[in-house]
Design a protein around this motif. Sequence first.
Motif, PDB file in Angstrom:
ATOM      1  N   GLU A  45      -0.797   9.060  -2.798  1.00  0.00           N
ATOM      2  CA  GLU A  45      -0.040  10.081  -2.050  1.00  0.00           C
ATOM      3  C   GLU A  45      -0.492  11.488  -2.433  1.00  0.00           C
ATOM      4  O   GLU A  45      -0.679  12.344  -1.565  1.00  0.00           O
ATOM      5  CB  GLU A  45       1.461   9.952  -2.328  1.00  0.00           C
ATOM      6  N   TYR A  50      -0.062  13.004   1.818  1.00  0.00           N
ATOM      7  CA  TYR A  50       1.030  12.523   2.668  1.00  0.00           C
ATOM      8  C   TYR A  50       1.467  11.146   2.195  1.00  0.00           C
ATOM      9  O   TYR A  50       0.684  10.397   1.624  1.00  0.00           O
ATOM     10  CB  TYR A  50       0.608  12.483   4.144  1.00  0.00           C
ATOM     11  N   PRO A  51       2.740  10.790   2.425  1.00  0.00           N
ATOM     12  CA  PRO A  51       3.255   9.506   1.943  1.00  0.00           C
ATOM     13  C   PRO A  51       2.807   8.318   2.802  1.00  0.00           C
ATOM     14  O   PRO A  51       2.352   8.478   3.935  1.00  0.00           O
ATOM     15  CB  PRO A  51       4.771   9.675   2.012  1.00  0.00           C
ATOM     16  N   LYS A  52       2.985   7.157   2.250  1.00  0.00           N
ATOM     17  CA  LYS A  52       2.654   5.910   2.921  1.00  0.00           C
ATOM     18  C   LYS A  52       3.444   5.797   4.228  1.00  0.00           C
ATOM     19  O   LYS A  52       4.596   6.221   4.296  1.00  0.00           O
ATOM     20  CB  LYS A  52       3.007   4.741   1.996  1.00  0.00           C
ATOM     21  N   HIS A  53       2.844   5.241   5.245  1.00  0.00           N
ATOM     22  CA  HIS A  53       3.421   5.009   6.566  1.00  0.00           C
ATOM     23  C   HIS A  53       3.577   6.272   7.404  1.00  0.00           C
ATOM     24  O   HIS A  53       4.121   6.217   8.486  1.00  0.00           O
ATOM     25  CB  HIS A  53       4.762   4.269   6.489  1.00  0.00           C
ATOM     26  N   GLU A  54       3.143   7.406   6.900  1.00  0.00           N
ATOM     27  CA  GLU A  54       3.196   8.628   7.701  1.00  0.00           C
ATOM     28  C   GLU A  54       1.879   8.757   8.461  1.00  0.00           C
ATOM     29  O   GLU A  54       0.807   8.556   7.910  1.00  0.00           O
ATOM     30  CB  GLU A  54       3.392   9.852   6.804  1.00  0.00           C
ATOM     31  N   LYS A  55       1.971   9.081   9.743  1.00  0.00           N
ATOM     32  CA  LYS A  55       0.765   9.239  10.554  1.00  0.00           C
ATOM     33  C   LYS A  55       0.042  10.503  10.103  1.00  0.00           C
ATOM     34  O   LYS A  55       0.651  11.545   9.917  1.00  0.00           O
ATOM     35  CB  LYS A  55       1.135   9.327  12.026  1.00  0.00           C
ATOM     36  N   ALA A  56      -1.265  10.400   9.965  1.00  0.00           N
ATOM     37  CA  ALA A  56      -2.051  11.539   9.496  1.00  0.00           C
ATOM     38  C   ALA A  56      -3.219  11.778  10.442  1.00  0.00           C
ATOM     39  O   ALA A  56      -3.891  10.835  10.866  1.00  0.00           O
ATOM     40  CB  ALA A  56      -2.567  11.289   8.094  1.00  0.00           C
ATOM     41  N   ASP A  57      -3.439  13.018  10.765  1.00  0.00           N
ATOM     42  CA  ASP A  57      -4.574  13.401  11.601  1.00  0.00           C
ATOM     43  C   ASP A  57      -5.659  14.028  10.744  1.00  0.00           C
ATOM     44  O   ASP A  57      -6.340  14.949  11.172  1.00  0.00           O
ATOM     45  CB  ASP A  57      -4.117  14.383  12.685  1.00  0.00           C
ATOM     46  N   LYS A  61      -8.052   9.078   5.344  1.00  0.00           N
ATOM     47  CA  LYS A  61      -6.875   8.282   5.678  1.00  0.00           C
ATOM     48  C   LYS A  61      -6.796   7.039   4.815  1.00  0.00           C
ATOM     49  O   LYS A  61      -7.775   6.599   4.229  1.00  0.00           O
ATOM     50  CB  LYS A  61      -6.941   7.846   7.142  1.00  0.00           C
ATOM     51  N   ARG A  62      -5.622   6.466   4.815  1.00  0.00           N
ATOM     52  CA  ARG A  62      -5.438   5.166   4.173  1.00  0.00           C
ATOM     53  C   ARG A  62      -6.094   4.125   5.063  1.00  0.00           C
ATOM     54  O   ARG A  62      -5.983   4.180   6.279  1.00  0.00           O
ATOM     55  CB  ARG A  62      -3.956   4.836   4.041  1.00  0.00           C
TER      56      ARG A  62
END
Length: 75
Positions: A45, A50-57, A61-62
């Motif tokens: 994180e 950003y935290p897990k399960h959050e959409k990231a642009d 990325k995870r």
Amino acid sequence: MTTQSDIKKLAEQMASSMKSFDDIKDFQKQLMQSFIDTALEAEMEEHLGYPKHEKADRPNKRNGHTKKRVRSVVA
């Protein structure tokens, strides 16, 4: 942050449910696994921002995870 008295209370609760040295070793293993998993997730994180399960642009990325094995020696 957990206080020393909180830790002592937890230890007393856990000790009352353990019947053998193997029970203690199993609990120690589970506790270590939980601690490592939590620490690695917090590190990810922090690294990604950003935290897990959050959409990231973002470009970083995870992309899932794989099982890992940590070897340790209990003294």
